[in-house]
Scaffold this active site. Structure first.
Site, PDB file in Angstrom:
ATOM      1  N   ASP A 123      39.757 -12.310  -8.706  1.00 56.08           N
ATOM      2  CA  ASP A 123      39.233 -11.119  -8.351  1.00 56.08           C
ATOM      3  C   ASP A 123      38.252 -12.014  -7.085  1.00 56.08           C
ATOM      4  OD1 ASP A 123      38.833  -7.878  -6.795  1.00 56.08           O
ATOM      5  OD2 ASP A 123      37.065  -8.114  -8.394  1.00 56.08           O
ATOM      6  N   ALA A 165      31.225   0.804 -11.130  1.00 58.67           N
ATOM      7  CA  ALA A 165      29.603   0.131 -12.559  1.00 58.67           C
ATOM      8  C   ALA A 165      28.159   0.287 -10.950  1.00 58.67           C
ATOM      9  CB  ALA A 165      29.273  -1.091 -13.250  1.00 58.67           C
ATOM     10  N   GLN A 166      27.169   0.158 -11.241  1.00 60.12           N
ATOM     11  CA  GLN A 166      26.335  -0.133 -10.961  1.00 60.12           C
ATOM     12  C   GLN A 166      25.065  -1.250 -11.628  1.00 60.12           C
ATOM     13  OE1 GLN A 166      24.415   3.531  -9.852  1.00 60.12           O
ATOM     14  NE2 GLN A 166      22.978   3.550 -10.844  1.00 60.12           N
ATOM     15  N   VAL A 167      24.216  -1.408 -10.752  1.00 56.29           N
ATOM     16  CA  VAL A 167      23.922  -3.412 -11.606  1.00 56.29           C
ATOM     17  C   VAL A 167      22.093  -3.106 -10.849  1.00 56.29           C
ATOM     18  CG1 VAL A 167      25.179  -4.711 -11.107  1.00 56.29           C
ATOM     19  CG2 VAL A 167      24.132  -4.955  -9.191  1.00 56.29           C
ATOM     20  N   LYS A 225      24.238  -4.583 -15.888  1.00 55.30           N
ATOM     21  CA  LYS A 225      25.344  -4.170 -15.314  1.00 55.30           C
ATOM     22  C   LYS A 225      25.993  -2.732 -16.357  1.00 55.30           C
ATOM     23  CE  LYS A 225      29.997  -4.927 -13.172  1.00 55.30           C
ATOM     24  NZ  LYS A 225      30.497  -5.642 -12.973  1.00 55.30           N
ATOM     25  N   ALA A 261      29.335   0.344  -6.955  1.00 57.57           N
ATOM     26  CA  ALA A 261      30.873  -0.351  -6.810  1.00 57.57           C
ATOM     27  C   ALA A 261      31.111   0.951  -7.542  1.00 57.57           C
ATOM     28  CB  ALA A 261      31.283  -1.108  -7.187  1.00 57.57           C
ATOM     29  N   ALA A 285      22.695  -2.863  -5.846  1.00 63.71           N
ATOM     30  CA  ALA A 285      24.700  -2.465  -6.129  1.00 63.71           C
ATOM     31  C   ALA A 285      25.178  -1.524  -7.116  1.00 63.71           C
ATOM     32  CB  ALA A 285      25.174  -4.075  -5.643  1.00 63.71           C
TER      33      ALA A 285
END
Length: 542
Positions: free
Chosen positions: A291, A135-137, A156, A132, A130
């Protein structure tokens, strides 16, 4: 650097002009320079005149990229500041961007960990799971050399150069924020500089993944062995500011109603537990995941008859103190009892509105705004909307912005939305009432006094051991103070006596001079007694 910032400034201005965002600039003397500058960019015209303002603003923010998208998402939660139609449009913004190169992600992770990934992991997937704006994972598995060999994990990683981009855009946002209050009276209510400052803190906190790790560990401990919420484990030995490693979870997205239904999930219990999880965090722990949108909430596919939430991404959290919790609990209870005077007094007693606020006018303002809500059945009333109405009224009476409560109100709206999406007949009041009542009961009465004494007992013991020495020191200090006061009084009295004597001497001197001036003309029988009296007065003083 200057060239980059100038180019970015032009890009932002051009984007806003092409979407006609400049229409909000009023025709007043203060904005003359802004309107003149607008004419200088005459070739940039509104290309979307057929779209309403909210749609155009959303499209402009989407085009400007991640930092502005997240700003729009944050503003969407501030329904106390914007028209519903505009807030609805901003809520449609999606924080999803194309992932950066997986080989670069590997390099960043290896630099942070200090060795090649194969030292600890197998099967590192360079294709992001994923992605965003921040960051990304990526996925991997602990290799056989690790105590948790075979455990599936998620890594992450913060986007490269994102901090520079954020700081540059934030600097431009501050410049725009300074102009906004001059646009209109409504624009002043926005408190744009405060909004940008709050947003900047949120973004910079998200850039430090060690904060997210600490938040996740705390939340996991709070819900250890809970049937309501599961938080994935963190692996601190592999966590750094720009990289964290955590347990990989497998769950059904809470927004995937079809799959949840197909899996046989108890939807009523799932919706109720969402509310229970939130109020447990607020009133038991004073620490809440702030969140909790659909992208961060999953449902454990196992035992669907006894559903359990899975929460991820703890980068944004909120904390509350006793005063905050009392305000929430008493305000909600007073609202549902239609005791608007108590609601008004709560705002004043908390110190968030001025002490000289007209309580009668404040009460009537709450009544006017809140009473129509009861036209709905009690089960359909939104807690988030209630808080929003309370904030709207309080702002009219100069309530100070409470960031922690704004964050809570946003989270509450998320929870309510998800709960009613899962189970439309969810009765929020009946689900939340036991938490509110239990907490209020714990704050008053004999049990509350005993609890407070028990909590403060260690402090009492510590201070009691120091009590004799403290008394002796206090007496010594008082003795010294009394001595100094006595000395000071003597000094002041002496100064006062000297001042009186000086005045007398000035008067006597004046008399002597006048007598000496006319001494020859005075008869002897009068001159001698006067000189004798003056000499005696001087001798007495000496």
């Amino acid at each position: 650097m200057i060239f980059k910032n100038t180019r970015r400034s032009y890009q932002i201005i051009a984007t806003f002009l092409r979407y006609g965002i400049d229409e909000i600039i009023p025709d007043i003397p203060f904005t003359y320079s802004a309107r003149l500058t607008r004419k200088a960019f005459f070739w940039l015209q509104n290309e979307h005149k057929d779209q309403p303002f909210g749609v155009r603003l959303r499209l402009a923010l989407q085009e400007l990229g991640p930092v502005w998208i997240k700003l729009g998402q944050m503003l969407a939660t501030r329904r106390d500041l914007f028209e519903p139609a505009l807030a609805d449009q901003l809520a449609l913004l999606q924080d999803s961007v194309a992932p950066f190169d997986g080989k670069l992600a590997r390099k960043i992770i290896e630099q942070a960990l200090g060795n090649t990934l194969e030292t600890w992991f197998d099967d590192f997937d360079e294709q992001a799971l994923a992605s965003a704006s921040i960051a990304q994972v990526h996925t991997a598995t602990f290799n056989k050399n690790q105590p948790l060999a075979g455990q599936n994990v998620v890594l992450k990683v913060i986007r490269p150069d994102i901090e520079h981009i954020i700081k540059a855009d934030i600097a431009l946002m501050y410049q725009l924020a300074k102009l906004i209050p001059y646009l209109s009276d409504d624009a002043k209510r926005l408190r744009a500089t405060e909004v940008v400052r709050e947003y900047e803190k949120t973004l910079l906190d998200e850039l430090d993944l060690t904060r997210e790790m600490a938040n996740a560990i705390r939340l996991r401990n709070n819900f250890e062995n809970s049937e309501m919420l599961y938080v994935p484990a963190m692996y601190p030995d592999f966590c750094h500011k720009n990289v964290i490693v955590m347990e990989r979870i497998y769950g059904i997205p809470v927004s995937d109603i079809a799959t949840l239904t197909e899996n046989g999930t108890n939807m009523k219990l799932l919706a109720e537990r969402g509310v229970q999880v939130f109020f447990t965090q607020v009133f038991r722990d004073s620490f809440f995941h702030a969140d909790m949108h659909a992208g961060n909430i999953f449902v454990n596919p196992n035992h669907p008859e006894d559903p359990q939430y899975i929460g991820i991404d703890c980068g944004i959290v909120g904390t509350l103190n006793q005063n905050d919790k009392r305000y929430l609990a008493e305000s909600f209870v007073a609202f549902f009892n239609r005791d608007y005077r108590r609601v008004a007094l709560m705002h004043i007693e908390s110190g968030w509105t001025p002490a000289d606020t007209d309580v009668d006018a404040f009460e009537e303002a709450f009544r006017t705004v809140c009473e129509p809500i009861f036209a709905k059945p009690l089960a359909e009333i939104s807690f988030g909307q209630v808080l929003l109405n309370l904030f709207n009224v309080a702002r009219q009476f100069n309530m100070e912005v409470q960031p922690q409560l704004v964050l809570l109100q946003k989270t509450l709206l998320y929870i309510e939305g998800l709960g009613r999406q899962v189970y439309p007949a969810l009765d929020l009041w009946q689900t939340a009432k036991p938490f509110l009542q239990k907490w209020l009961d714990q704050q008053v009465g004999f049990k509350a006094i005993l609890r407070d004494l028990k909590q403060q007992a260690p402090q009492f013991r510590e201070h009691f051991a120091q009590f004799p020495e403290a008394v002796f020191n206090a007496l010594q200090q008082q003795k010294h103070i009394n001595y100094r006061l006595a000395e000071l009084n003597k000094t002041l009295q002496s100064q006062a006596d000297n001042k009186t004597y000086n005045v007398k001497m000035i008067i006597m001197g004046s008399i002597i001079l006048s007598l000496l001036w006319q001494f020859n003309s005075l008869p002897l029988w009068l001159s001698l007694p006067i000189l004798t009296m003056l000499c005696l007065a001087l001798c007495r003083r000496k």
